[in-house]
Scaffold this motif. Sequence first.
Motif, PDB file in Angstrom:
ATOM      1  N   ILE A  43      11.271  -7.026  -1.145  1.00  9.67           N
ATOM      2  CA  ILE A  43      11.343  -6.457   0.200  1.00  9.67           C
ATOM      3  C   ILE A  43      12.796  -6.124   0.503  1.00  9.67           C
ATOM      4  N   ARG A  44      13.068  -4.857   0.650  1.00 13.30           N
ATOM      5  CA  ARG A  44      14.445  -4.386   0.836  1.00 13.30           C
ATOM      6  C   ARG A  44      14.652  -3.843   2.251  1.00 13.30           C
ATOM      7  N   THR A  45      15.779  -4.186   2.833  1.00 11.98           N
ATOM      8  CA  THR A  45      16.177  -3.596   4.108  1.00 11.98           C
ATOM      9  C   THR A  45      16.983  -2.339   3.830  1.00 11.98           C
ATOM     10  N   VAL A  46      16.581  -1.240   4.445  1.00 12.22           N
ATOM     11  CA  VAL A  46      17.327   0.014   4.338  1.00 12.22           C
ATOM     12  C   VAL A  46      18.079   0.155   5.656  1.00 12.22           C
ATOM     13  N   TRP A  47      19.356  -0.129   5.626  1.00 11.71           N
ATOM     14  CA  TRP A  47      20.136  -0.235   6.857  1.00 11.71           C
ATOM     15  C   TRP A  47      20.070   1.043   7.689  1.00 11.71           C
ATOM     16  N   GLY A  48      19.752   0.863   8.958  1.00 13.82           N
ATOM     17  CA  GLY A  48      19.673   1.954   9.890  1.00 13.82           C
ATOM     18  C   GLY A  48      18.317   2.655   9.894  1.00 13.82           C
ATOM     19  N   LEU A  49      17.452   2.301   8.925  1.00 14.29           N
ATOM     20  CA  LEU A  49      16.149   2.962   8.859  1.00 14.29           C
ATOM     21  C   LEU A  49      14.993   1.991   8.997  1.00 14.29           C
ATOM     22  N   VAL A  52      12.517  -1.038   6.600  1.00 11.95           N
ATOM     23  CA  VAL A  52      12.249  -1.931   5.470  1.00 11.95           C
ATOM     24  C   VAL A  52      11.276  -1.251   4.518  1.00 11.95           C
ATOM     25  N   LYS A  53      11.359  -1.614   3.225  1.00 15.35           N
ATOM     26  CA  LYS A  53      10.447  -1.032   2.252  1.00 15.35           C
ATOM     27  C   LYS A  53      10.176  -2.048   1.149  1.00 15.35           C
ATOM     28  N   LEU A  54       9.123  -1.790   0.391  1.00 19.79           N
ATOM     29  CA  LEU A  54       8.842  -2.558  -0.803  1.00 19.79           C
ATOM     30  C   LEU A  54       9.466  -1.818  -1.984  1.00 19.79           C
ATOM     31  N   ALA A  55      10.429  -2.416  -2.637  1.00 19.95           N
ATOM     32  CA  ALA A  55      11.093  -1.789  -3.778  1.00 19.95           C
ATOM     33  C   ALA A  55      10.330  -2.150  -5.042  1.00 19.95           C
ATOM     34  N   GLY A 114       0.802  -1.217   0.000  1.00 21.47           N
ATOM     35  CA  GLY A 114       0.000   0.000   0.000  1.00 21.47           C
ATOM     36  C   GLY A 114       0.831   1.261   0.000  1.00 21.47           C
ATOM     37  N   HIS A 115       2.130   1.130   0.335  1.00 19.07           N
ATOM     38  CA  HIS A 115       3.017   2.296   0.414  1.00 19.07           C
ATOM     39  C   HIS A 115       4.378   1.949  -0.176  1.00 19.07           C
ATOM     40  N   PRO A 116       4.429   1.593  -1.479  1.00 22.35           N
ATOM     41  CA  PRO A 116       5.702   1.180  -2.086  1.00 22.35           C
ATOM     42  C   PRO A 116       6.742   2.287  -2.046  1.00 22.35           C
ATOM     43  N   ASP A 117       7.984   1.869  -1.858  1.00 22.82           N
ATOM     44  CA  ASP A 117       9.140   2.763  -1.785  1.00 22.82           C
ATOM     45  C   ASP A 117       9.135   3.656  -0.546  1.00 22.82           C
ATOM     46  N   THR A 118       8.209   3.413   0.376  1.00 31.05           N
ATOM     47  CA  THR A 118       8.199   4.134   1.652  1.00 31.05           C
ATOM     48  C   THR A 118       8.905   3.273   2.696  1.00 31.05           C
ATOM     49  N   VAL A 119       9.870   3.849   3.382  1.00 32.33           N
ATOM     50  CA  VAL A 119      10.617   3.102   4.395  1.00 32.33           C
ATOM     51  C   VAL A 119       9.860   3.139   5.722  1.00 32.33           C
ATOM     52  N   PHE A 120       9.631   1.954   6.297  1.00 34.84           N
ATOM     53  CA  PHE A 120       8.982   1.834   7.600  1.00 34.84           C
ATOM     54  C   PHE A 120       9.996   1.304   8.607  1.00 34.84           C
ATOM     55  N   SER A 121      10.075   1.963   9.751  1.00 30.08           N
ATOM     56  CA  SER A 121      10.931   1.466  10.822  1.00 30.08           C
ATOM     57  C   SER A 121      10.278   0.239  11.453  1.00 30.08           C
ATOM     58  N   LYS A 122      11.050  -0.498  12.252  1.00 27.56           N
ATOM     59  CA  LYS A 122      10.478  -1.660  12.944  1.00 27.56           C
ATOM     60  C   LYS A 122       9.337  -1.228  13.856  1.00 27.56           C
ATOM     61  N   ARG A 123       9.500  -0.078  14.487  1.00 30.23           N
ATOM     62  CA  ARG A 123       8.442   0.430  15.353  1.00 30.23           C
ATOM     63  C   ARG A 123       7.147   0.653  14.561  1.00 30.23           C
ATOM     64  N   GLN A 124       7.267   1.295  13.396  1.00 25.89           N
ATOM     65  CA  GLN A 124       6.082   1.573  12.588  1.00 25.89           C
ATOM     66  C   GLN A 124       5.413   0.282  12.112  1.00 25.89           C
ATOM     67  N   VAL A 125       6.223  -0.678  11.654  1.00 28.64           N
ATOM     68  CA  VAL A 125       5.658  -1.947  11.199  1.00 28.64           C
ATOM     69  C   VAL A 125       4.918  -2.630  12.337  1.00 28.64           C
ATOM     70  N   TYR A 126       5.527  -2.647  13.503  1.00 28.35           N
ATOM     71  CA  TYR A 126       4.907  -3.330  14.639  1.00 28.35           C
ATOM     72  C   TYR A 126       3.596  -2.652  15.039  1.00 28.35           C
ATOM     73  N   GLU A 127       3.631  -1.333  15.194  1.00 29.59           N
ATOM     74  CA  GLU A 127       2.437  -0.626  15.662  1.00 29.59           C
ATOM     75  C   GLU A 127       1.305  -0.682  14.648  1.00 29.59           C
ATOM     76  N   LEU A 128       1.626  -0.655  13.351  1.00 33.88           N
ATOM     77  CA  LEU A 128       0.593  -0.661  12.327  1.00 33.88           C
ATOM     78  C   LEU A 128       0.055  -2.052  12.040  1.00 33.88           C
ATOM     79  N   CYS A 129       0.896  -3.076  12.160  1.00 34.17           N
ATOM     80  CA  CYS A 129       0.469  -4.432  11.822  1.00 34.17           C
ATOM     81  C   CYS A 129      -0.019  -5.237  13.026  1.00 34.17           C
TER      82      CYS A 129
END
Length: 248
Positions: A234-240, A242-245, A187-202
């Motif tokens: 699914i790409r890991t953006v180091w230090g930030l 994960v995102k859908l590339a 739903g938000h391609p190329d948007t980087v989500f932190s682990k916190r955001q993924v956890y709270e939203l999912c």
Amino acid sequence: MDDTRILVVEDDADINEVVCERLGRDGYVCVPAYSGSEARLALERAADAGRPYDLVITDLMLPGISGDKLVAGLRESGSGVPVVVISARGAVDDRVGLLRLGADDYLVKPFDLDELSARIGAQLRGRGYAGGAESAGGLRAAASDGGHTVLAIGRWSLDIDAHTFRIDDEPVSLTNIEFAIVELLMGHPDTVFSKRQVYELCWGEPYMVDDNTVTAHISKIRAKLRASGTDGYIRTVWGLGVKLAVPR
């Protein structure tokens, strides 16, 4: 970028002016609106003229029509225009509710203008939004398929209503949490989500500690994708995070 038009809906004139000025320096054409009613009228006029806005920024607490209802109205009308919410309401439930309602991103006031600009850029690049057209990266906006809402990117297809996920029309079994993560990323391609955001939203719960829960679930999803060769979506953006590339 010269013809990329953004509707900025904010009743605080100072904030509206600052946002428009900052984004104007980035090359966007910003149109201010100071109430939900004014925003809806601007959106209707733009659609009638055949020049819909490319992105909407909106506060929630607005005179006339609230930001919540503005977002809901856009999605009920079938508009796929990206919507970025800016609000002082920062509770997890508020953010989750707005994203499920159809908002594409959420920033809590006070926010950093550089971050707002970056998120807008990510939405426009990722969505390739041009009146609902398919982007060069293969992204197709949410579409109706027999009454179902379907997201399709590259070789992936996700039916939100039927709760099914397919690769090249072959079903892939996902747990509820895995499905929620894939839905969030698609739903938000190329948007980087932190682990916190993924956890709270999912998970729909406050993120209390930095553990490996999110990482473990992402790894399980990638393992299920590996046979199809699409685990690289699914790409890991180091230090930030994960995102859908979006595949090019």
